[in-house]
Design a protein around this motif. Structure first.
Motif, PDB file in Angstrom:
ATOM      1  N   VAL A  29       0.854  -1.182   0.000  1.00  0.00           N
ATOM      2  CA  VAL A  29       0.000   0.000   0.000  1.00  0.00           C
ATOM      3  C   VAL A  29       0.890   1.233   0.000  1.00  0.00           C
ATOM      4  O   VAL A  29       2.073   1.186   0.327  1.00  0.00           O
ATOM      5  N   GLY A  30       0.300   2.340  -0.369  1.00  0.00           N
ATOM      6  CA  GLY A  30       1.040   3.588  -0.416  1.00  0.00           C
ATOM      7  C   GLY A  30       0.444   4.511  -1.454  1.00  0.00           C
ATOM      8  O   GLY A  30      -0.437   4.131  -2.226  1.00  0.00           O
TER       9      GLY A  30
ATOM     10  N   ALA B  48      -0.663  -8.405  -3.271  1.00  0.00           N
ATOM     11  CA  ALA B  48      -1.736  -7.495  -3.670  1.00  0.00           C
ATOM     12  C   ALA B  48      -1.276  -6.051  -3.569  1.00  0.00           C
ATOM     13  O   ALA B  48      -0.605  -5.659  -2.598  1.00  0.00           O
ATOM     14  N   ILE B  49      -1.628  -5.274  -4.579  1.00  0.00           N
ATOM     15  CA  ILE B  49      -1.503  -3.815  -4.517  1.00  0.00           C
ATOM     16  C   ILE B  49      -2.885  -3.292  -4.167  1.00  0.00           C
ATOM     17  O   ILE B  49      -3.857  -3.590  -4.858  1.00  0.00           O
ATOM     18  N   ALA B  50      -2.991  -2.542  -3.105  1.00  0.00           N
ATOM     19  CA  ALA B  50      -4.312  -2.158  -2.623  1.00  0.00           C
ATOM     20  C   ALA B  50      -4.364  -0.671  -2.294  1.00  0.00           C
ATOM     21  O   ALA B  50      -3.423  -0.102  -1.735  1.00  0.00           O
TER      22      ALA B  50
ATOM     23  N   GLU C  84       0.788 -10.010   5.952  1.00  0.00           N
ATOM     24  CA  GLU C  84       1.663  -8.876   6.183  1.00  0.00           C
ATOM     25  C   GLU C  84       1.304  -7.750   5.217  1.00  0.00           C
ATOM     26  O   GLU C  84       0.934  -7.998   4.071  1.00  0.00           O
ATOM     27  N   ILE C  85       1.398  -6.547   5.704  1.00  0.00           N
ATOM     28  CA  ILE C  85       1.134  -5.353   4.889  1.00  0.00           C
ATOM     29  C   ILE C  85       2.383  -4.478   4.939  1.00  0.00           C
ATOM     30  O   ILE C  85       2.901  -4.186   6.017  1.00  0.00           O
ATOM     31  N   CYS C  86       2.858  -4.089   3.748  1.00  0.00           N
ATOM     32  CA  CYS C  86       4.026  -3.206   3.664  1.00  0.00           C
ATOM     33  C   CYS C  86       3.580  -1.853   3.114  1.00  0.00           C
ATOM     34  O   CYS C  86       2.914  -1.793   2.078  1.00  0.00           O
ATOM     35  N   VAL C  87       3.944  -0.803   3.810  1.00  0.00           N
ATOM     36  CA  VAL C  87       3.611   0.546   3.377  1.00  0.00           C
ATOM     37  C   VAL C  87       4.829   1.132   2.675  1.00  0.00           C
ATOM     38  O   VAL C  87       5.904   1.256   3.275  1.00  0.00           O
ATOM     39  N   LEU C  88       4.671   1.476   1.381  1.00  0.00           N
ATOM     40  CA  LEU C  88       5.764   2.053   0.610  1.00  0.00           C
ATOM     41  C   LEU C  88       5.606   3.561   0.513  1.00  0.00           C
ATOM     42  O   LEU C  88       4.496   4.065   0.328  1.00  0.00           O
ATOM     43  N   GLN C  89       6.720   4.228   0.616  1.00  0.00           N
ATOM     44  CA  GLN C  89       6.738   5.673   0.437  1.00  0.00           C
ATOM     45  C   GLN C  89       8.073   6.048  -0.210  1.00  0.00           C
ATOM     46  O   GLN C  89       9.144   5.730   0.312  1.00  0.00           O
ATOM     47  N   SER C  90       7.987   6.676  -1.384  1.00  0.00           N
ATOM     48  CA  SER C  90       9.192   7.074  -2.147  1.00  0.00           C
ATOM     49  C   SER C  90      10.136   5.906  -2.370  1.00  0.00           C
ATOM     50  O   SER C  90      11.357   6.031  -2.259  1.00  0.00           O
ATOM     51  N   GLY C  91       9.542   4.730  -2.653  1.00  0.00           N
ATOM     52  CA  GLY C  91      10.350   3.569  -2.997  1.00  0.00           C
ATOM     53  C   GLY C  91      10.902   2.793  -1.818  1.00  0.00           C
ATOM     54  O   GLY C  91      11.662   1.835  -2.006  1.00  0.00           O
ATOM     55  N   GLU C  92      10.549   3.152  -0.594  1.00  0.00           N
ATOM     56  CA  GLU C  92      11.056   2.464   0.588  1.00  0.00           C
ATOM     57  C   GLU C  92       9.893   1.935   1.414  1.00  0.00           C
ATOM     58  O   GLU C  92       8.815   2.524   1.450  1.00  0.00           O
TER      59      GLU C  92
ATOM     60  N   VAL D 156      -0.764 -12.167  -8.408  1.00  0.00           N
ATOM     61  CA  VAL D 156      -0.593 -10.743  -8.162  1.00  0.00           C
ATOM     62  C   VAL D 156      -1.921 -10.051  -8.411  1.00  0.00           C
ATOM     63  O   VAL D 156      -2.498 -10.178  -9.500  1.00  0.00           O
ATOM     64  N   LEU D 157      -2.419  -9.343  -7.409  1.00  0.00           N
ATOM     65  CA  LEU D 157      -3.692  -8.644  -7.515  1.00  0.00           C
ATOM     66  C   LEU D 157      -3.431  -7.145  -7.466  1.00  0.00           C
ATOM     67  O   LEU D 157      -2.975  -6.621  -6.452  1.00  0.00           O
ATOM     68  N   ASP D 158      -3.685  -6.474  -8.574  1.00  0.00           N
ATOM     69  CA  ASP D 158      -3.487  -5.022  -8.625  1.00  0.00           C
ATOM     70  C   ASP D 158      -4.842  -4.343  -8.463  1.00  0.00           C
ATOM     71  O   ASP D 158      -5.515  -4.039  -9.444  1.00  0.00           O
ATOM     72  N   GLU D 159      -5.248  -4.137  -7.214  1.00  0.00           N
ATOM     73  CA  GLU D 159      -6.552  -3.548  -6.907  1.00  0.00           C
ATOM     74  C   GLU D 159      -7.645  -4.275  -7.689  1.00  0.00           C
ATOM     75  O   GLU D 159      -8.389  -3.686  -8.477  1.00  0.00           O
ATOM     76  N   ALA D 160      -7.723  -5.593  -7.463  1.00  0.00           N
ATOM     77  CA  ALA D 160      -8.557  -6.463  -8.293  1.00  0.00           C
ATOM     78  C   ALA D 160     -10.048  -6.246  -8.117  1.00  0.00           C
ATOM     79  O   ALA D 160     -10.846  -6.747  -8.922  1.00  0.00           O
ATOM     80  N   THR D 161     -10.474  -5.542  -7.090  1.00  0.00           N
ATOM     81  CA  THR D 161     -11.912  -5.337  -6.869  1.00  0.00           C
ATOM     82  C   THR D 161     -12.297  -3.864  -6.911  1.00  0.00           C
ATOM     83  O   THR D 161     -13.369  -3.485  -6.445  1.00  0.00           O
ATOM     84  N   SER D 162     -11.449  -3.021  -7.501  1.00  0.00           N
ATOM     85  CA  SER D 162     -11.681  -1.581  -7.419  1.00  0.00           C
ATOM     86  C   SER D 162     -12.909  -1.120  -8.186  1.00  0.00           C
ATOM     87  O   SER D 162     -13.499  -0.095  -7.867  1.00  0.00           O
ATOM     88  N   ALA D 163     -13.316  -1.875  -9.237  1.00  0.00           N
ATOM     89  CA  ALA D 163     -14.429  -1.426 -10.077  1.00  0.00           C
ATOM     90  C   ALA D 163     -15.728  -2.167  -9.774  1.00  0.00           C
ATOM     91  O   ALA D 163     -16.652  -2.133 -10.570  1.00  0.00           O
TER      92      ALA D 163
END
Length: 528
Positions: free
Chosen positions: A303-304, A462-464, A475-483, A431-438
């Motif tokens: 996420v991010g 998953a990208i959410a 596990e959830i990883c929060v990305l910010q500016s590539g980190e 790999v789920l790239d916001e698979a339920t967004s629509a």
């Protein structure tokens, strides 16, 4: 004779065309994602079409027309020397043949600049046409029909101007050639007449000389066209050659084995201190020391804000790009040491922006496993993705055409089809790239159930953006500016005073994330 040559050449021509077209198509698919993100579709297609045609025409004109024509001209010169014993006539005809060929070559080389300009404007024209038609909806949304028409018309005018210049220069070449032919014929007849009058030559010799000169220049009348076609083909093949000269930055190692998916004492997906940046991307926006691992059957969410690097991480997993440093491992194997085909065969993708083939629903579903999927597999996947009711409502059922890029379907229908296609593929990694967004809330709940079933025996990344869809992830990883700035479970992160907690509270309150509200939120800032 010429017809017999053409008849014999037909089979060779057909085989060559098929081979060149097939190899070119395979080459385009072998190029890297970076090249495909930079390409202009109309330009590539036109270069490919003209290049294949040019390669075919070069062989045809050079070997069937040009070489026999030059051999015939040389033979006639020898006949004048040895049969008619008229060296003066032979030298005169030979010099004019040389002048004819030299002037043809020089003028045609001069004309090449017009052909090159015509080719460029032809590429631009078809690129504009392709881009405008593919983005039909966007044109309508912004009522830009008149603008698109004006741009297209200006390109057509430029193409016609250069095309007319090319045609005019060809006419100039033909006039020059005809002057040389008439001069040679006139001079030859004068020399033949002098021979008849001064050396007791026969009238038959005079007629024969006339016939030979006409016969030697008759095929040479076609020399301009032949050479013009050859030069045109060279211009087209230069562009075609540049296309074929493109190489993929991501290559399989020599003798690389296929991915071994047998269970072993290793995590299914591992990122070890991965660093990466696109070629034209500022280092400040690069991926820096991304480190995580997902056990077999585990799940991880990224996420991010937009541009944080989430999509880039999945591209590195698919090995669309190679890392600058660090390693990406799948089932304990470095992705750089195995074949790309086996790696991608083990990963299923459900993208946010689903692009479909302009074919039937069945074809798009079967594409998940084109070699082995049965109708029963397709129907089972459609049912699991809550797509069966929609298909049953269509007059043609599974044979319904979805339109170009799937434009006949709604966003939710396309996403459900993408989920079903992934189920047909049945990969160990998803790999789920916001698979339920629509999807609407009710359908999203049903799809989430199907995805939970899918995730039960698979490794999921998953990208959410909608955090409610990843609450149950390991596990959830929060990305910010590539980190990665935060990591943990939903309970751990939502209970802390960090980025994830702030995003969760805003979404729970129905407030859009700041990045999604900004004008640039829809831009793909992660691409090169």
């Amino acid at each position: 004779m010429a017809e017999a040559q053409s008849l014999v050449y037909i089979k060779v021509q057909q085989a060559a065309y098929i081979e060149i077209a097939d190899n070119t198509f395979a080459h385009l698919h072998s190029l890297s994602l970076d090249w495909h993100l930079r390409k202009k579709m109309g330009n590539v297609i036109r270069s490919m079409d003209r290049g294949i045609q040019a390669a075919q025409q070069t062989m045809q004109y050079v070997f069937l027309y040009l070489i026999p024509t030059l051999v015939e001209a040389f033979a006639v010169t020898l006949i004048f020397i040895f049969h008619f014993n008229n060296m003066q006539l032979a030298v005169f005809v030979f010099l004019n043949l040389f002048l004819y060929i030299y002037s043809t070559v020089q003028v045609t080389l001069w004309r090449k600049q017009f052909r090159t300009a015509t080719t460029k404007h032809d590429n631009d024209l078809h690129d504009c046409l392709t881009d405008s038609l593919v983005n039909y909806e966007t044109v309508k949304y912004f009522t830009a029909e008149h603008y698109e028409r004006s741009v297209y018309r200006s390109l057509v005018e430029k193409f016609q101007q250069t095309s007319m210049t090319t045609q005019a220069s060809l006419s100039l070449l033909n006039i020059l050639q005809q002057l040389i032919v008439n001069f040679t014929l006139c001079g030859g007849m004068i020399l033949a007449t002098m021979r008849v009058l001064q050396a007791n030559g026969s009238l038959g010799e005079f007629v024969a000389v006339n016939a030979y000169i006409i016969n030697v220049f008759t095929p040479l009348n076609f020399l301009g066209t032949i050479y013009n076609m050859v030069v045109n083909a060279v211009v087209d093949m230069r562009s075609f050659g540049q296309l074929l000269a493109e190489t993929s930055e991501v290559q399989d190692a020599a003798g690389a084995p296929d991915l071994d998916l047998r269970p072993r004492n290793a995590a299914m997906v591992v990122f070890e201190k991965v660093c990466f940046h696109y070629s034209k991307q500022p280092l400040g926006r690069s991926i820096k020391d991304v480190d995580f691992q997902i056990p077999r059957g585990g799940s991880l969410a990224l996420v991010g804000t937009t541009g944080a690097g989430k999509t880039t991480v999945t591209r590195l997993l698919f090995r669309f790009y190679d890392t600058v440093s660090g390693r990406v491992l799948v089932n304990g194997q470095d992705v750089k040491t195995i074949t790309q085909r086996s790696l991608r065969a083990a990963i299923g993708m459900v993208p946010q922006d689903v692009v479909l083939f302009n074919s039937t629903i069945a074809h798009n579903l079967r594409y998940g496993n084109v070699d082995q999927a049965t109708q029963a597999d397709i129907e089972k996947a459609a049912q699991s993705a809550q797509l069966d009711a929609f298909i049953a409502a269509q007059a043609l059922g599974y044979e319904t055409i979805v339109g170009e890029r799937g434009l006949k379907l709604s966003g939710g229908e396309k996403q459900r089809l993408a989920i079903a296609r992934c189920l047909v593929k049945d990969p160990p990694i998803v790999v789920l790239d916001e698979a339920t967004s629509a999807l609407d809330s009710e359908t999203e709940q049903k799809i989430q159930q199907a995805l939970n079933v899918l995730s039960a025996s698979r490794t999921v990344i998953a990208i959410a953006h909608r955090l409610s869809t990843i609450k149950a992830y390991d596990e959830i990883c929060v990305l910010q500016s590539g980190e990665i700035v935060e990591r943990g479970s939903h309970e751990q992160l939502s209970g802390s005073a960090g980025h994830y907690s702030a995003m969760w509270k805003r979404q729970a309150a129905g407030i859009m994330d700041d990045a999604e509200e900004s004008p640039s939120a829809g831009l793909n800032l992660e691409s090169p």
